[in-house]
Design an enzyme around this catalytic site. Structure first.
Site, short mmCIF file in Angstrom:
data_model
loop_
_atom_site.label_atom_id
_atom_site.label_comp_id
_atom_site.label_asym_id
_atom_site.label_seq_id
_atom_site.Cartn_x
_atom_site.Cartn_y
_atom_site.Cartn_z
N TRP A 46 -17.57 -12.87 -47.41
CA TRP A 46 -17.43 -13.47 -48.74
C TRP A 46 -16.29 -12.84 -49.53
O TRP A 46 -15.68 -11.86 -49.09
CB TRP A 46 -18.75 -13.43 -49.51
N GLU A 47 -16.01 -13.44 -50.69
CA GLU A 47 -14.91 -13.02 -51.57
C GLU A 47 -13.56 -13.02 -50.84
O GLU A 47 -12.69 -12.20 -51.11
CB GLU A 47 -15.18 -11.63 -52.17
N GLY A 48 -13.39 -13.95 -49.93
CA GLY A 48 -12.19 -14.01 -49.10
C GLY A 48 -12.42 -13.21 -47.84
O GLY A 48 -12.62 -11.99 -47.88
#
EC number: 1.3.8.1
Length: 610
Positions: free
Chosen positions: A450-452
């Site tokens: 997540w978050e890139g």
């Protein structure tokens, strides 16, 4: 049973916050000087530890085994066990939750103190910490981009924990490719008010029954906006409408259509959301609406994303730190096999075996190195917001921006590996859910995704971070590492500094090859981006660990072997030496592989990958 016995230790946390980082410099800043002294951190840390030990961690069993349940409806669509509310309210009442997001209130705590608080909370329950952490991130965007009137409408109840917050980027057809979002926003006759219609998925704490309202930050596009990320806007869309006086109004046509059944973090609701199914969902545009088809959404969302990326590193550290402490305790109790140096003697505790020592020192040293990277980066965030001069603030911002991809990607990559090492220390019992590392391994895997994803972080690091502001900040960051290696040598660490000299030279070679591939072979640049990012992390962590080692050596010499704290400093010296001599040298393998420039992964026909 899942991890619910809190074994976390705070001595290295206090060393890094109070002894290593310049706490007096932070506390001399105008924002803090009238409110806090160095010893206040001890009290705050100890209160947080007790909450983690006595409240959060015991609830982790229900978090993992029961988790969140989707029951549908418009009111409380996602329900949780009662203990979740007890945990949440305890954290909020202690001031250890979204209150950290308010960077304007008088008497706010130093921001870099948030790093250890969040680390310890994650070590108690990786899932439950999400209940309050995402709200704090959402408030960052709102306090810097909303009008004063809208801030007063939304922020007080988010800071108080009465309302939650979420970040709504991902859609079924738009994951890493954020520019592909299909959620639409349409202007209304009321300035700033837009109608919203679309679907989002994988939304962390997108709904749950412990708060009265969820304030969603939603990425969407005006139908006339430019394609890709350029056309994206960001809107604040509450689940229940918020009236001008801050009171809660009617349902805003935001429906939780389901929650995901995940590998880990079961106590965190990962929601699918539908906005405007009844054509009655509205949100306030954050900042200005699209101008010439260009929205401000990505720039605004990255204020939260940058914060959530370093926080992902903190989550990762807390999870694998908890796994390490479980492995350490197990190794001191488990008796199995004879010592290699005494084959006819009695069976001994496994901590006395060489390979178990290797695994423990690997986990301990990587934990402390990652902590150094994360805490120093949070220190930069604090200085970038509160330092007295523009020059200091800009320097701190630059250093944070360079290190942030490493904070997210390197630490989360290590979390998965270190949890595996903790499982290995337990032997066959490590594969059993009754022991903590099993659930911690399941919980920590999300952090690389997540978050890139971590490859996106490596692309950012080897691309934008190398070249931002014409490459000057990266050159400064690199020069500081080189200056430290050249000028801080001591006889006690002669071998370690020699290793760092060779590693730094190898890293400079890696940088040169990466720069050449930017124009000559972009596919090789992509193939090696993750490995280059890891090499950079090992270089900076080696430098930070040696810096701590110099401090610890001086402290030990001053205190003597009989002092109650001597074993801590001896352990720190062992961590420093192990990391520099065993982890940093992995850089050389990356350099040699880059010199070989093997393209078999690219050249192999897709049909032959079977």
């Amino acid at each position: 049973m899942p991890h619910n016995n809190y074994l976390y230790q705070t001595r290295d946390i206090k060393f890094q916050i109070k002894e290593w980082l310049d706490i007096n410099k932070i506390l001399s800043l105008d924002a803090y000087k009238d409110y806090y002294g160095a010893d206040d951190f001890d009290a705050i840390c100890d209160v947080n530890f007790k909450i983690c030990r006595d409240v959060i961690c015991p609830a982790n069993k229900e978090s993992d085994e029961i988790g969140m349940k989707h029951v549908g409806g418009n009111e409380k669509a996602v329900i949780s066990p009662d203990v979740f509310k007890t945990v949440y309210n305890t954290v909020i009442e202690a001031g250890m939750g979204p209150q950290f997001g308010d960077r304007q209130v008088e008497g706010r705590m130093p921001l870099y103190w948030y790093a250890p608080i969040l680390e310890m909370q994650t070590g108690a329950s990786p899932a439950m910490v999400m209940l309050w952490c995402l709200t704090q991130g959402a408030t960052t965007v709102l306090q810097y981009n909303l009008s004063k009137e809208l801030q007063e409408r939304f922020l007080p109840k988010m800071y108080s924990g009465e309302w939650g917050g979420s970040m709504c980027l991902t859609e079924p057809g738009a994951g890493s490719e954020v520019g592909a979002v299909s959620t639409k926003c349409f202007p209304t006759d009321t300035p700033g008010l837009w109608k919203v219609k679309g679907q989002k998925c994988f939304i962390t704490t997108g709904d749950w029954d412990g708060v009265d309202n969820i304030i969603h930050l939603v990425l969407a596009k005006d139908p006339d906006a430019k394609p890709g990320t350029a056309g994206i806007s960001c809107l604040v869309v509450p689940k229940f409408w918020v009236n001008e006086d801050g009171s809660m109004g009617a349902w805003n046509d935001v429906t939780t259509t389901g929650i995901e059944h995940k590998l880990g973090i079961h106590g965190s609701a990962t929601c699918s959301l539908a906005f405007g199914e009844n054509d009655n969902c509205y949100g306030w545009m954050i900042g200005d609406g699209p101008v010439d088809g260009r929205g401000q959404g990505m720039a605004q969302m990255f204020q939260m994303m940058n914060e959530e990326r370093i926080n992902t590193g903190i989550f990762s550290l807390g999870a694998f730190g908890a796994a390490y402490y479980a492995a350490l305790e197990y190794s001191k109790a488990r008796v199995q096999s004879k010592k290699s140096t005494d084959p006819k003697g009695p069976s001994v505790r496994i901590i006395e075996h060489e390979d178990v020592r290797r695994m423990l020192l690997l986990q301990k040293s990587v934990m402390e190195a990652c902590r150094a990277l994360l805490y120093s980066s949070y220190y930069y965030i604090d200085m970038s917001k509160e330092a007295a001069t523009e020059e200091e603030r800009e320097y701190a911002e630059d250093m944070f921006m360079i290190q942030n991809p490493l904070c997210k990607a390197y630490v989360s990559d290590m979390a998965w590996v270190m949890c595996a090492e903790a499982i290995q220390v337990h032997g066959g019992y490590g594969f059993m859910e009754e022991y903590a590392p099993a659930s911690l391994a399941r919980d920590c895997k999300i952090y690389t995704l997540w978050e890139g994803t971590n490859f996106i972080q490596s692309q950012d690091f080897t691309g934008r971070k190398f070249t931002m502001k014409k490459g000057e900040p990266f050159k400064k960051w690199l020069a500081e590492i080189g200056d430290f290696i050249a000028n801080k040598k001591t006889p006690e660490f002669a071998a370690e500094f020699a290793m760092m000299e060779k590693a730094f030279a190898a890293f400079n070679s890696i940088i040169d090859m990466n720069a050449a591939w930017t124009t000559t072979n972009k596919q090789l640049k992509q193939l090696f981006a993750t490995r280059i990012m890891h090499a950079a992390a090992r270089v900076i962590c080696g430098k930070l660990m040696l810096d701590q080692g110099l401090l610890a050596a001086g402290k030990l010499a001053e205190l003597g072997d009989s002092h109650f704290d001597a074993n801590f400093y001896k352990g720190k010296l062992a961590s420093v030496k192990f990391y520099v001599m065993n982890v940093v040298p992995e850089i050389f393998g990356t350099e040699e592989a880059m010199k070989a420039a093997d393209t078999s992964a690219i050249d192999c026909p897709e049909e032959a990958i079977m």
